[in-house]
Design a protein around this motif. Structure first.
Motif, PDB file in Angstrom:
ATOM      1  N   GLY A 332       0.801  -1.207   0.000  1.00 45.76           N
ATOM      2  CA  GLY A 332       0.000   0.000   0.000  1.00 45.76           C
ATOM      3  C   GLY A 332       0.838   1.263   0.000  1.00 45.76           C
ATOM      4  N   ARG A 333       2.155   1.128  -0.083  1.00 50.11           N
ATOM      5  CA  ARG A 333       3.049   2.292  -0.066  1.00 50.11           C
ATOM      6  C   ARG A 333       3.097   2.959  -1.429  1.00 50.11           C
ATOM      7  N   GLN A 334       3.058   4.291  -1.448  1.00 47.10           N
ATOM      8  CA  GLN A 334       3.094   5.024  -2.705  1.00 47.10           C
ATOM      9  C   GLN A 334       4.462   4.890  -3.357  1.00 47.10           C
ATOM     10  N   ILE A 335       4.458   4.531  -4.647  1.00 44.52           N
ATOM     11  CA  ILE A 335       5.691   4.383  -5.404  1.00 44.52           C
ATOM     12  C   ILE A 335       5.978   5.640  -6.210  1.00 44.52           C
ATOM     13  N   THR A 336       4.930   6.133  -6.885  1.00 46.10           N
ATOM     14  CA  THR A 336       5.089   7.288  -7.760  1.00 46.10           C
ATOM     15  C   THR A 336       3.714   7.897  -8.004  1.00 46.10           C
ATOM     16  N   THR A 337       3.643   8.881  -8.880  1.00 51.26           N
ATOM     17  CA  THR A 337       2.370   9.480  -9.271  1.00 51.26           C
ATOM     18  C   THR A 337       2.310   9.603 -10.784  1.00 51.26           C
ATOM     19  N   VAL A 338       1.099   9.777 -11.289  1.00 52.52           N
ATOM     20  CA  VAL A 338       0.882  10.051 -12.708  1.00 52.52           C
ATOM     21  C   VAL A 338       0.023  11.311 -12.806  1.00 52.52           C
ATOM     22  N   PRO A 339       0.187  12.125 -13.869  1.00 54.03           N
ATOM     23  CA  PRO A 339      -0.431  13.457 -13.947  1.00 54.03           C
ATOM     24  C   PRO A 339      -1.891  13.453 -14.401  1.00 54.03           C
ATOM     25  N   VAL A 340      -2.752  12.804 -13.631  1.00 54.45           N
ATOM     26  CA  VAL A 340      -4.184  12.749 -13.954  1.00 54.45           C
ATOM     27  C   VAL A 340      -5.000  12.893 -12.669  1.00 54.45           C
ATOM     28  N   GLN A 341      -6.349  13.009 -12.814  1.00 57.12           N
ATOM     29  CA  GLN A 341      -7.220  13.187 -11.665  1.00 57.12           C
ATOM     30  C   GLN A 341      -7.618  11.884 -10.988  1.00 57.12           C
ATOM     31  N   GLN A 342      -8.137  10.942 -11.789  1.00 51.11           N
ATOM     32  CA  GLN A 342      -8.763   9.742 -11.223  1.00 51.11           C
ATOM     33  C   GLN A 342      -8.433   8.528 -12.086  1.00 51.11           C
ATOM     34  N   LEU A 343      -7.935   7.465 -11.465  1.00 52.53           N
ATOM     35  CA  LEU A 343      -7.533   6.258 -12.184  1.00 52.53           C
ATOM     36  C   LEU A 343      -8.722   5.308 -12.310  1.00 52.53           C
ATOM     37  N   LEU A 344      -9.034   4.916 -13.547  1.00 57.36           N
ATOM     38  CA  LEU A 344     -10.260   4.171 -13.835  1.00 57.36           C
ATOM     39  C   LEU A 344     -10.037   2.704 -14.171  1.00 57.36           C
ATOM     40  N   ALA A 345      -8.990   2.396 -14.924  1.00 64.75           N
ATOM     41  CA  ALA A 345      -8.764   1.008 -15.364  1.00 64.75           C
ATOM     42  C   ALA A 345      -7.324   0.849 -15.831  1.00 64.75           C
ATOM     43  N   TRP A 346      -6.790  -0.364 -15.673  1.00 69.40           N
ATOM     44  CA  TRP A 346      -5.450  -0.673 -16.176  1.00 69.40           C
ATOM     45  C   TRP A 346      -5.553  -1.105 -17.633  1.00 69.40           C
ATOM     46  N   ALA A 347      -4.732  -0.506 -18.495  1.00 70.12           N
ATOM     47  CA  ALA A 347      -4.654  -0.935 -19.889  1.00 70.12           C
ATOM     48  C   ALA A 347      -3.731  -2.140 -20.019  1.00 70.12           C
ATOM     49  N   ASP A 348      -2.720  -2.193 -19.175  1.00 73.71           N
ATOM     50  CA  ASP A 348      -1.799  -3.324 -19.044  1.00 73.71           C
ATOM     51  C   ASP A 348      -1.069  -3.127 -17.724  1.00 73.71           C
ATOM     52  N   ASN A 349       0.068  -3.740 -17.555  1.00 72.92           N
ATOM     53  CA  ASN A 349       0.753  -3.680 -16.257  1.00 72.92           C
ATOM     54  C   ASN A 349       1.447  -2.359 -15.963  1.00 72.92           C
ATOM     55  N   LYS A 350       1.556  -1.481 -16.940  1.00 70.39           N
ATOM     56  CA  LYS A 350       2.246  -0.210 -16.698  1.00 70.39           C
ATOM     57  C   LYS A 350       1.489   1.012 -17.209  1.00 70.39           C
ATOM     58  N   ARG A 351       0.302   0.818 -17.792  1.00 69.23           N
ATOM     59  CA  ARG A 351      -0.476   1.950 -18.292  1.00 69.23           C
ATOM     60  C   ARG A 351      -1.883   1.931 -17.720  1.00 69.23           C
ATOM     61  N   LEU A 352      -2.414   3.121 -17.477  1.00 68.09           N
ATOM     62  CA  LEU A 352      -3.752   3.250 -16.910  1.00 68.09           C
ATOM     63  C   LEU A 352      -4.598   4.204 -17.736  1.00 68.09           C
ATOM     64  N   ILE A 353      -5.906   3.928 -17.746  1.00 65.39           N
ATOM     65  CA  ILE A 353      -6.882   4.846 -18.322  1.00 65.39           C
ATOM     66  C   ILE A 353      -7.442   5.669 -17.171  1.00 65.39           C
ATOM     67  N   ALA A 354      -7.546   6.971 -17.373  1.00 66.96           N
ATOM     68  CA  ALA A 354      -7.901   7.856 -16.269  1.00 66.96           C
ATOM     69  C   ALA A 354      -8.707   9.050 -16.752  1.00 66.96           C
ATOM     70  N   TRP A 355      -9.363   9.736 -15.793  1.00 61.83           N
ATOM     71  CA  TRP A 355      -9.917  11.055 -16.065  1.00 61.83           C
ATOM     72  C   TRP A 355      -8.808  12.073 -15.867  1.00 61.83           C
ATOM     73  N   GLY A 356      -8.699  13.015 -16.801  1.00 62.32           N
ATOM     74  CA  GLY A 356      -7.724  14.079 -16.663  1.00 62.32           C
ATOM     75  C   GLY A 356      -8.276  15.366 -17.239  1.00 62.32           C
ATOM     76  N   CYS A 357      -7.657  16.479 -16.889  1.00 61.49           N
ATOM     77  CA  CYS A 357      -8.163  17.758 -17.365  1.00 61.49           C
ATOM     78  C   CYS A 357      -7.027  18.743 -17.552  1.00 61.49           C
TER      79      CYS A 357
END
Length: 406
Positions: A332-357
């Motif tokens: 549960g420890r934070q590793i890093t961040t990505v520049p989006v608002q809300q994480l919705l689904a994993w596209a694969d093991n290293k990419r995510l689909i998210a809401w962003g603005c």
């Protein structure tokens, strides 16, 4: 091990290429084709959030003649985006994940003073590769995105339909001995968990007022009775009693308290109003411990990555910085961040689909001026997948995405 090493290690390791086969023969054949096919990778230049209006090239779908393969299988482009569409009209997908449906919610007043929160779905037509408006009250899409489980309104429903996303027809119905108001496929597509209710969890009752901003309005009545686990192939189903949760003060929370599957499909869970905010159960209905290798926050839709190593975290921005956390799934420890608002689904093991603005429009009402984006953990790469979220004549409200594997 420092943070950089942990990120690099997490991204280097990939899950074993083993895809559980859906129950139908056609789905199993398609799954084998997917495993044997080498995905063509698309090289995408790094982009900032301010550049999200860039278009994503999309090959033309082939839908003619006797070709009965799903549109999401015919078009195997790594990224399929339509930044000019919102709500989307044409197929959107990234990596192993497809936007299989979306919905908007509208409150409909009833003659007796009640109000019913109704959903209007846009569901992927796998023959045409477009999203078509459907009459279903609730739906879920199976892994492989070839079949949807559908419920008729008004909820709760007494049967679950298995809808073919190519023909648009219900192949068969699974009868329920209790009314159900939600349904979800197991990760391997062989089972369904249906949440049972005595009353419609989306109905607001005039005789059960709640105070909203100083005004009494119709309120929810919790009525969950339990969950049913059904075998997709045989239709065999077993119900287990699990009433709506309460806290020490007797507060029930949201009337809709649906069950869903654990990451590995061995347990089911539902959110609760008190810590740890989620209850797990075995498929036989017994209370179970929280999985030791799942430390994902309950409020984040994306959950754990396919290989079980990373977990989507909450919003982690500050000031004008837009960011969402990525966690180690085991600690549960934070590793890093990505520049989006809300994480919705994993596209694969290293990419995510998210809401962003756009960072300049992410405060106040601007938080809803967002769009689907694809982000890569450990980089600043951002690829727009949809237009900015808005209503339309067919879908009068902000739309909510539904994802499944392709």
């Amino acid at each position: 091990m420092n943070v950089d090493e942990l990120v690099s290690d997490a991204l280097r390791e990939q899950a074993a290429d083993s895809v559980p086969a859906p129950p139908h023969l056609a789905d199993r054949v398609l799954a084998v084709r997917r495993r044997r096919r080498t995905r063509r990778l698309v090289s995408v230049a790094a982009a900032s959030v301010a550049a999200i209006a860039l278009a994503v090239a999309v090959p033309r779908l082939s839908t003619g003649g006797d070709d009965v393969r799903p549109a999401s299988e015919i078009n195997r482009s790594d990224i399929i985006g339509h930044p000019d569409q919102s709500p989307p009209k044409s197929l959107i997908a990234a990596g192993d994940t497809v936007l299989s449906a979306f919905y908007v919610t509208k409150s409909v007043k009833q003659p007796n003073g009640d109000e019913v929160l109704t959903r209007t779905y846009g569901l992927l037509d796998q023959k045409s590769g477009t999203y078509e408006k459907t009459p279903w009250a609730y739906l879920a899409v199976a892994p492989g995105s070839r079949t949807a489980a559908v419920l008729e309104g008004e909820l709760p429903a007494r049967r679950i339909g298995l809808l073919d996303l190519i023909t648009g027809k219900v192949d068969r119905w699974i009868k329920m001995d209790r009314g159900v108001a939600s349904v979800a496929f197991s990760p391997d597509g062989t089972k369904l968990v249906a949440t049972t209710y005595a009353q419609n969890p989306d109905r607001m009752f005039a005789d059960h007022k709640q105070n909203v901003n100083g005004k009494d309005v119709p309120g929810p009545v919790p009525s969950r009775t339990g969950f049913t686990v059904a075998d997709v192939a045989s239709g065999e189903a077993h119900w287990h009693e699990v009433p709506s949760s309460t806290d020490e003060m007797g507060w029930f929370g949201n009337a809709r308290a649906d069950f869903d599957w654990s990451h590995d499909g061995t347990l089911v869970h539902a959110d609760t109003p008190t810590k740890p905010f989620r209850d797990y159960y075995t498929l036989e209905g017994s209370k179970a411990d929280w999985p030791a290798d799942d430390k994902s926050p309950v409020s984040v839709a994306a959950g754990v990555s396919p290989d079980g190593k990373l977990a989507a975290g909450d919003f982690a921005g500050y000031g004008e910085t837009i960011a969402a956390a990525v966690l180690d799934a085991h600690t549960g420890r934070q590793i890093t961040t990505v520049p989006v608002q809300q994480l919705l689904a994993w596209a694969d093991n290293k990419r995510l689909i998210a809401w962003g603005c756009d960072p300049k429009k992410c405060s106040g009402k601007g938080e809803f001026h967002n769009q689907l984006l694809l982000v890569t953990v450990g980089t600043d790469k951002i690829v727009p997948l949809s237009g900015f979220r808005k209503a339309s004549d067919d879908y009068p409200g902000r739309w909510t995405p539904v994802f499944s594997s392709r």
